[in-house]
Write an enzyme that holds these catalytic residues in place. Sequence first.
Site, PDB file in Angstrom:
ATOM      1  N   CYS A   1      49.914  37.026  36.398  1.00  0.00           N
ATOM      2  CA  CYS A   1      49.934  37.476  38.080  1.00  0.00           C
ATOM      3  C   CYS A   1      50.726  37.093  38.987  1.00  0.00           C
ATOM      4  O   CYS A   1      50.344  37.518  40.251  1.00  0.00           O
ATOM      5  CB  CYS A   1      48.263  37.676  38.011  1.00  0.00           C
ATOM      6  SG  CYS A   1      47.115  37.896  36.684  1.00  0.00           S
TER       7      CYS A   1
ATOM      8  N   HIS B   1      47.611  39.486  44.553  1.00  0.00           N
ATOM      9  CA  HIS B   1      46.908  40.110  44.192  1.00  0.00           C
ATOM     10  C   HIS B   1      45.513  40.409  43.328  1.00  0.00           C
ATOM     11  O   HIS B   1      44.849  39.777  43.908  1.00  0.00           O
ATOM     12  CB  HIS B   1      47.155  38.709  42.999  1.00  0.00           C
ATOM     13  CG  HIS B   1      47.030  38.813  41.798  1.00  0.00           C
ATOM     14  ND1 HIS B   1      47.351  40.897  40.929  1.00  0.00           N
ATOM     15  CD2 HIS B   1      46.788  38.331  40.837  1.00  0.00           C
ATOM     16  CE1 HIS B   1      46.783  40.590  39.522  1.00  0.00           C
ATOM     17  NE2 HIS B   1      46.021  39.276  39.594  1.00  0.00           N
TER      18      HIS B   1
ATOM     19  N   ASN C   1      42.232  44.397  36.733  1.00  0.00           N
ATOM     20  CA  ASN C   1      43.083  43.963  37.561  1.00  0.00           C
ATOM     21  C   ASN C   1      44.070  44.083  36.152  1.00  0.00           C
ATOM     22  O   ASN C   1      44.396  44.251  35.386  1.00  0.00           O
ATOM     23  CB  ASN C   1      42.707  42.559  37.022  1.00  0.00           C
ATOM     24  CG  ASN C   1      44.046  41.318  37.600  1.00  0.00           C
ATOM     25  OD1 ASN C   1      45.267  41.700  37.367  1.00  0.00           O
ATOM     26  ND2 ASN C   1      43.589  40.182  36.728  1.00  0.00           N
TER      27      ASN C   1
HETATM   28  N1  ACO Z   1      29.175  41.548  30.642  1.00  0.00           N
HETATM   29  C1  ACO Z   1      27.577  41.137  30.982  1.00  0.00           C
HETATM   30  N2  ACO Z   1      27.232  39.862  31.052  1.00  0.00           N
HETATM   31  C2  ACO Z   1      28.782  39.073  30.801  1.00  0.00           C
HETATM   32  C3  ACO Z   1      29.893  39.287  30.948  1.00  0.00           C
HETATM   33  C4  ACO Z   1      30.399  40.992  30.646  1.00  0.00           C
HETATM   34  N3  ACO Z   1      31.781  41.390  31.324  1.00  0.00           N
HETATM   35  N4  ACO Z   1      30.815  38.550  30.711  1.00  0.00           N
HETATM   36  C5  ACO Z   1      30.145  37.523  31.005  1.00  0.00           C
HETATM   37  N5  ACO Z   1      29.147  38.067  30.907  1.00  0.00           N
HETATM   38  C6  ACO Z   1      27.858  36.963  31.145  1.00  0.00           C
HETATM   39  C7  ACO Z   1      28.148  35.416  30.318  1.00  0.00           C
HETATM   40  O1  ACO Z   1      28.558  35.826  28.512  1.00  0.00           O
HETATM   41  C8  ACO Z   1      26.722  34.382  30.807  1.00  0.00           C
HETATM   42  O2  ACO Z   1      26.000  35.013  30.059  1.00  0.00           O
HETATM   43  P1  ACO Z   1      24.611  34.032  29.592  1.00  0.00           P
HETATM   44  O3  ACO Z   1      24.575  32.962  31.146  1.00  0.00           O
HETATM   45  O4  ACO Z   1      23.850  34.165  28.804  1.00  0.00           O
HETATM   46  O5  ACO Z   1      25.821  32.518  29.211  1.00  0.00           O
HETATM   47  C9  ACO Z   1      27.049  35.035  31.949  1.00  0.00           C
HETATM   48  O6  ACO Z   1      27.683  36.562  32.369  1.00  0.00           O
HETATM   49  C10 ACO Z   1      27.893  34.853  33.232  1.00  0.00           C
HETATM   50  O7  ACO Z   1      28.654  34.730  32.805  1.00  0.00           O
HETATM   51  P2  ACO Z   1      29.568  33.482  34.057  1.00  0.00           P
HETATM   52  O8  ACO Z   1      31.614  33.041  32.858  1.00  0.00           O
HETATM   53  O9  ACO Z   1      29.175  32.310  34.537  1.00  0.00           O
HETATM   54  O10 ACO Z   1      29.646  34.576  35.196  1.00  0.00           O
HETATM   55  P3  ACO Z   1      30.588  35.030  36.143  1.00  0.00           P
HETATM   56  O11 ACO Z   1      29.708  34.726  37.225  1.00  0.00           O
HETATM   57  O12 ACO Z   1      31.931  33.166  36.132  1.00  0.00           O
HETATM   58  O13 ACO Z   1      31.612  35.783  36.271  1.00  0.00           O
HETATM   59  C11 ACO Z   1      33.834  36.332  35.666  1.00  0.00           C
HETATM   60  C12 ACO Z   1      32.890  35.721  35.048  1.00  0.00           C
HETATM   61  C13 ACO Z   1      33.529  37.766  36.658  1.00  0.00           C
HETATM   62  C14 ACO Z   1      35.051  36.450  34.340  1.00  0.00           C
HETATM   63  C15 ACO Z   1      34.071  35.447  37.184  1.00  0.00           C
HETATM   64  O14 ACO Z   1      34.100  33.985  35.760  1.00  0.00           O
HETATM   65  C16 ACO Z   1      35.291  35.664  36.999  1.00  0.00           C
HETATM   66  O15 ACO Z   1      36.272  36.421  37.925  1.00  0.00           O
HETATM   67  N6  ACO Z   1      36.527  34.959  37.021  1.00  0.00           N
HETATM   68  C17 ACO Z   1      37.587  35.080  37.399  1.00  0.00           C
HETATM   69  C18 ACO Z   1      38.340  35.284  36.634  1.00  0.00           C
HETATM   70  C19 ACO Z   1      39.902  36.343  37.252  1.00  0.00           C
HETATM   71  O16 ACO Z   1      39.393  37.185  38.504  1.00  0.00           O
HETATM   72  N7  ACO Z   1      40.794  36.652  36.250  1.00  0.00           N
HETATM   73  C20 ACO Z   1      41.810  37.075  35.772  1.00  0.00           C
HETATM   74  C21 ACO Z   1      42.605  37.023  36.083  1.00  0.00           C
HETATM   75  S1  ACO Z   1      43.369  35.670  36.710  1.00  0.00           S
HETATM   76  C22 ACO Z   1      44.013  36.215  37.683  1.00  0.00           C
HETATM   77  O17 ACO Z   1      44.082  37.703  37.783  1.00  0.00           O
HETATM   78  C23 ACO Z   1      43.621  35.484  38.992  1.00  0.00           C
END
Ligand code: ACO
Length: 333
Positions: A115, A260, A290
Amino acid sequence: MPRTAIVALGTYVPDRVVTNEELTRSMETSDAWIQERTGIRERHWIPAGVEVDNSTLALEATNRALAKAGWQAKDIEAIVYASLSPDHMFPGDGCFLNAKLGIPGVPAIDIRNQCSGFIYGLAVADAWIRIGMYRRVLLVGSEIHSTGIDVSTRGRDVAVIFGDGAGAALLEATDEPGRGVLSCHLHADGRFAEDLYCEAPGSKYHPRVSAEMITSGRVWPRMEGQKVFKHAITKMPEVMREALGKNGLSPGDLKVVIPHQANLRISQMVQRGLELRDDQVFNNIQRYGNTTAASIPIALAEAVEERGIRRGDLVGLCAFGAGFTWASALVRW
Ligand code: ACO
């Protein structure tokens, strides 16, 4: 010493639009969950089951930039190609793009900084231009994520985030006082390398990829989402402030920041961290997801049009991603 001006930008995304609703057909997710957690409504993916080169996306974006600048491919003196999703382990896609552009002999370097790849690439190109090694450089960020993600429920945390696309920037030496890239700031912390990574295929394994790796999902990207989130919202404002401080500037001087496009919530936290107004931050992740190394040039190209960026405006770029890596740049348009 010359500085680096961004002369023209070009972008390309595949025609195929994949909505959140479409993703619900292969995994347990919902439009509401995806929009609430990431802001993404849709992304573009290459057609399913059709071979498309990463460098073909880059070529399309480059041709659009060339047309805008009124340059020919032969005007390019060097290629800097940022991607985490190259077509092959080697050679890098920069060489394939060189061939597609029909410019044999022109050097091509590949940047593997995910990224942060576009800003790392800008730093390399800017250094070359400042020392007079090249005057005209093509910098491109291009990604095909859709062939490398697990679209079943197992991979849903990663799969809903990423989109395919490319963005190209034509860079040229300028002697105009005050214009161009003011500075670039690069960082990495490899202690977090395995918190966002794709384990296999890998040269440390014999063989590099096995049936077990495929069935157990070790060939798909894995992400500690919350850890990535927490570091991104700290490091992106920090590195943007580093750039401003280095140049004796403050957030109020910025016409616009292009973060980004990782996640809309991350961009909103970056905005808050830098105390910026809504009109000082540009986001388009809602429509593209992304696109990693391509996200900044795609957003920058749209911001130039939609926000009316003009000569003399101060533009900030900042990124955070796998590695972990993070970076910023300030550009006086
Ligand atoms: N749809 C539905 N439910 C989902 C999905 C989905 N696509 N993905 C995960 N879940 C579920 C999980 O399994 C979890 O279920 P559980 O509570 O039964 O265990 C629940 O949703 C919550 O999961 P979390 O991981 O706690 O959710 P969070 O609020 O952290 O959101 C996310 C997840 C969107 C990935 C978040 O952590 C995030 O945005 N992180 C940053 C990652 C990012 O931006 N990466 C991009 C690549 S790196 C970069 O470009 C910087």
